[in-house]
Design a protein around this motif. Structure first.
Motif, mmCIF file in Angstrom:
data_model
loop_
_atom_site.group_PDB
_atom_site.id
_atom_site.type_symbol
_atom_site.label_atom_id
_atom_site.label_comp_id
_atom_site.label_asym_id
_atom_site.label_seq_id
_atom_site.Cartn_x
_atom_site.Cartn_y
_atom_site.Cartn_z
ATOM 1 N N VAL A 19 0.850 -1.185 0.000
ATOM 2 C CA VAL A 19 0.000 0.000 0.000
ATOM 3 C C VAL A 19 0.889 1.240 0.000
ATOM 4 O O VAL A 19 1.589 1.517 0.987
ATOM 5 N N ASP A 20 0.866 1.985 -1.110
ATOM 6 C CA ASP A 20 1.662 3.207 -1.227
ATOM 7 C C ASP A 20 1.042 4.067 -2.314
ATOM 8 O O ASP A 20 0.665 3.547 -3.375
ATOM 9 N N GLY A 37 10.149 -14.009 -5.494
ATOM 10 C CA GLY A 37 9.275 -15.169 -5.321
ATOM 11 C C GLY A 37 7.981 -14.907 -4.602
ATOM 12 O O GLY A 37 7.225 -15.838 -4.324
ATOM 13 N N TYR A 38 7.679 -13.648 -4.288
ATOM 14 C CA TYR A 38 6.436 -13.304 -3.615
ATOM 15 C C TYR A 38 5.292 -13.128 -4.619
ATOM 16 O O TYR A 38 5.516 -12.773 -5.785
ATOM 17 N N ARG A 39 4.081 -13.349 -4.163
ATOM 18 C CA ARG A 39 2.895 -12.867 -4.851
ATOM 19 C C ARG A 39 2.607 -11.474 -4.299
ATOM 20 O O ARG A 39 2.698 -11.258 -3.095
ATOM 21 N N VAL A 40 2.279 -10.525 -5.169
ATOM 22 C CA VAL A 40 2.110 -9.139 -4.725
ATOM 23 C C VAL A 40 0.800 -8.576 -5.261
ATOM 24 O O VAL A 40 0.501 -8.680 -6.450
ATOM 25 N N THR A 41 0.015 -7.985 -4.378
ATOM 26 C CA THR A 41 -1.164 -7.202 -4.742
ATOM 27 C C THR A 41 -0.900 -5.775 -4.283
ATOM 28 O O THR A 41 -0.397 -5.561 -3.182
ATOM 29 N N VAL A 42 -1.214 -4.797 -5.151
ATOM 30 C CA VAL A 42 -0.916 -3.410 -4.819
ATOM 31 C C VAL A 42 -2.197 -2.619 -4.580
ATOM 32 O O VAL A 42 -3.258 -2.941 -5.120
ATOM 33 N N HIS A 48 -8.483 1.722 -0.940
ATOM 34 C CA HIS A 48 -8.247 0.647 -1.912
ATOM 35 C C HIS A 48 -7.766 -0.613 -1.191
ATOM 36 O O HIS A 48 -8.184 -1.731 -1.503
ATOM 37 N N ALA A 49 -6.887 -0.419 -0.201
ATOM 38 C CA ALA A 49 -6.378 -1.562 0.558
ATOM 39 C C ALA A 49 -7.489 -2.261 1.326
ATOM 40 O O ALA A 49 -7.530 -3.493 1.404
ATOM 41 N N ARG A 50 -8.403 -1.498 1.893
ATOM 42 C CA ARG A 50 -9.511 -2.095 2.645
ATOM 43 C C ARG A 50 -10.337 -3.007 1.736
ATOM 44 O O ARG A 50 -10.771 -4.083 2.156
ATOM 45 N N ARG A 51 -10.572 -2.573 0.512
ATOM 46 C CA ARG A 51 -11.347 -3.412 -0.422
ATOM 47 C C ARG A 51 -10.596 -4.703 -0.742
ATOM 48 O O ARG A 51 -11.208 -5.773 -0.863
ATOM 49 N N LYS A 52 -9.280 -4.618 -0.888
ATOM 50 C CA LYS A 52 -8.487 -5.820 -1.147
ATOM 51 C C LYS A 52 -8.531 -6.772 0.058
ATOM 52 O O LYS A 52 -8.641 -7.988 -0.090
ATOM 53 N N LEU A 53 -8.460 -6.208 1.249
ATOM 54 C CA LEU A 53 -8.442 -7.024 2.465
ATOM 55 C C LEU A 53 -9.766 -7.724 2.712
ATOM 56 O O LEU A 53 -9.817 -8.747 3.398
ATOM 57 N N VAL A 65 3.204 5.229 5.437
ATOM 58 C CA VAL A 65 2.589 6.033 6.494
ATOM 59 C C VAL A 65 1.817 7.211 5.924
ATOM 60 O O VAL A 65 0.626 7.397 6.188
ATOM 61 N N MET A 66 2.497 8.042 5.137
ATOM 62 C CA MET A 66 1.908 9.285 4.660
ATOM 63 C C MET A 66 1.237 9.083 3.306
ATOM 64 O O MET A 66 1.904 8.870 2.297
ATOM 65 N N MET A 67 -0.097 9.128 3.296
ATOM 66 C CA MET A 67 -0.876 9.013 2.068
ATOM 67 C C MET A 67 -1.989 10.046 2.115
ATOM 68 O O MET A 67 -2.468 10.403 3.207
ATOM 69 N N PRO A 68 -2.438 10.538 0.961
ATOM 70 C CA PRO A 68 -3.564 11.471 0.951
ATOM 71 C C PRO A 68 -4.810 10.830 1.547
ATOM 72 O O PRO A 68 -5.034 9.626 1.413
ATOM 73 N N GLY A 69 -5.613 11.623 2.235
ATOM 74 C CA GLY A 69 -6.811 11.077 2.865
ATOM 75 C C GLY A 69 -6.445 10.294 4.106
ATOM 76 O O GLY A 69 -5.730 10.780 4.977
ATOM 77 N N GLU A 70 -6.923 9.060 4.195
ATOM 78 C CA GLU A 70 -6.619 8.215 5.349
ATOM 79 C C GLU A 70 -5.156 7.799 5.340
ATOM 80 O O GLU A 70 -4.649 7.280 4.340
#
Length: 235
Positions: A19-20, A37-42, A48-53, A65-70
């Motif tokens: 999440v960035d 070797g990781y699987r990655v979802t961005v 957006h992260a909440r919907r993925k989770l 840490v620092m993102m617009p909005g939440e």
């Protein structure tokens, strides 16, 4: 947990949510972690992260840490309340120790200040996941026991034969007993259509339920997906 640098199948690879809000940083980290070797979802924001989770399973979270909005602190607070065992590594461009302390107080497992070496990020992720408690090895529901690691189902001690696809689906449900797994996650994971997933679920129910039309264990969560209702205190 195996080191992410070891060869492994896609199903076995640790799944990371990154999440960035900075697209350049997201792309850089995503490319590197995939090579490791990781699987990655961005996700580009906390929302957006909440919907993925809501619909996907992750082994760890890399959170700016620092993102617009939440900001990342707010998302971290919610996440740790819902899934306290989820390993979280926080990214920050700030040097103030007070900000790092705040994240750790809220439950972050590790901190990495920007700029950083991608290899260090990978190593920190590996170390975090090694410290994560192992999921339940055996999930019980009624007269059934499913060994998650060995992928074996028994009923009153007798083995129950499963197809490869049934075994894979049951492992997904048993890895998160009681949690709803979204239909789109099952479709993506199995690379199948919606209708085929319904058929597979019905076939699995015929082996688990006394009345497949009124399922007690493998339940439909209307408009969301399916869940496996396990007995409390599985070990």
């Amino acid at each position: 947990m195996a080191d992410a640098s070891e060869p492994q199948s896609l199903d076995e690879a640790p799944h990371i949510l990154l999440v960035d809000d900075d697209q350049r940083i997201r792309s850089l980290i995503e490319r590197f972690l995939r090579k490791e070797g990781y699987r990655v979802t961005v996700a580009e924001s906390a929302g957006h992260a909440r919907r993925k989770l809501e619909g996907l399973m992750f082994d760890a979270l890399v959170l700016d840490v620092m993102m617009p909005g939440e900001d990342g602190f707010s998302l971290l607070t919610t996440l740790k309340a819902d899934t306290p065992d989820m390993p979280v590594l926080m990214l920050t461009a700030m040097a103030e120790p007070g900000e790092r302390i705040r994240g750790l107080e809220l439950g972050a497992d590790d901190y990495l200040a920007k700029p950083f070496e991608p290899r260090e990020l990978s190593l920190r992720l590996t170390n975090m996941m090694r410290r994560r408690p192992e999921p339940a090895r055996v999930v019980r529901f009624g007269r059934f026991r499913f060994d998650v690691r060995r992928e074996e189902l028994t009923a009153d001690g007798d083995p129950v034969r499963l197809t490869d696809r049934e075994r894979h689906l049951l492992k997904l449900f048993a890895s998160r007993p009681g949690a709803t797994i979204a239909r789109h996650e099952l479709v993506a994971d199995e690379d199948l259509g919606d209708r085929t997933i319904d058929v597979q679920i019905n076939r699995l129910r015929r082996k688990l339920e006394d009345d497949p039309g009124e399922p007690k264990y493998l339940q439909t969560m209307r408009g969301q997906g399916y869940r496996l209702l396990a007995d409390p205190g599985e070990s």
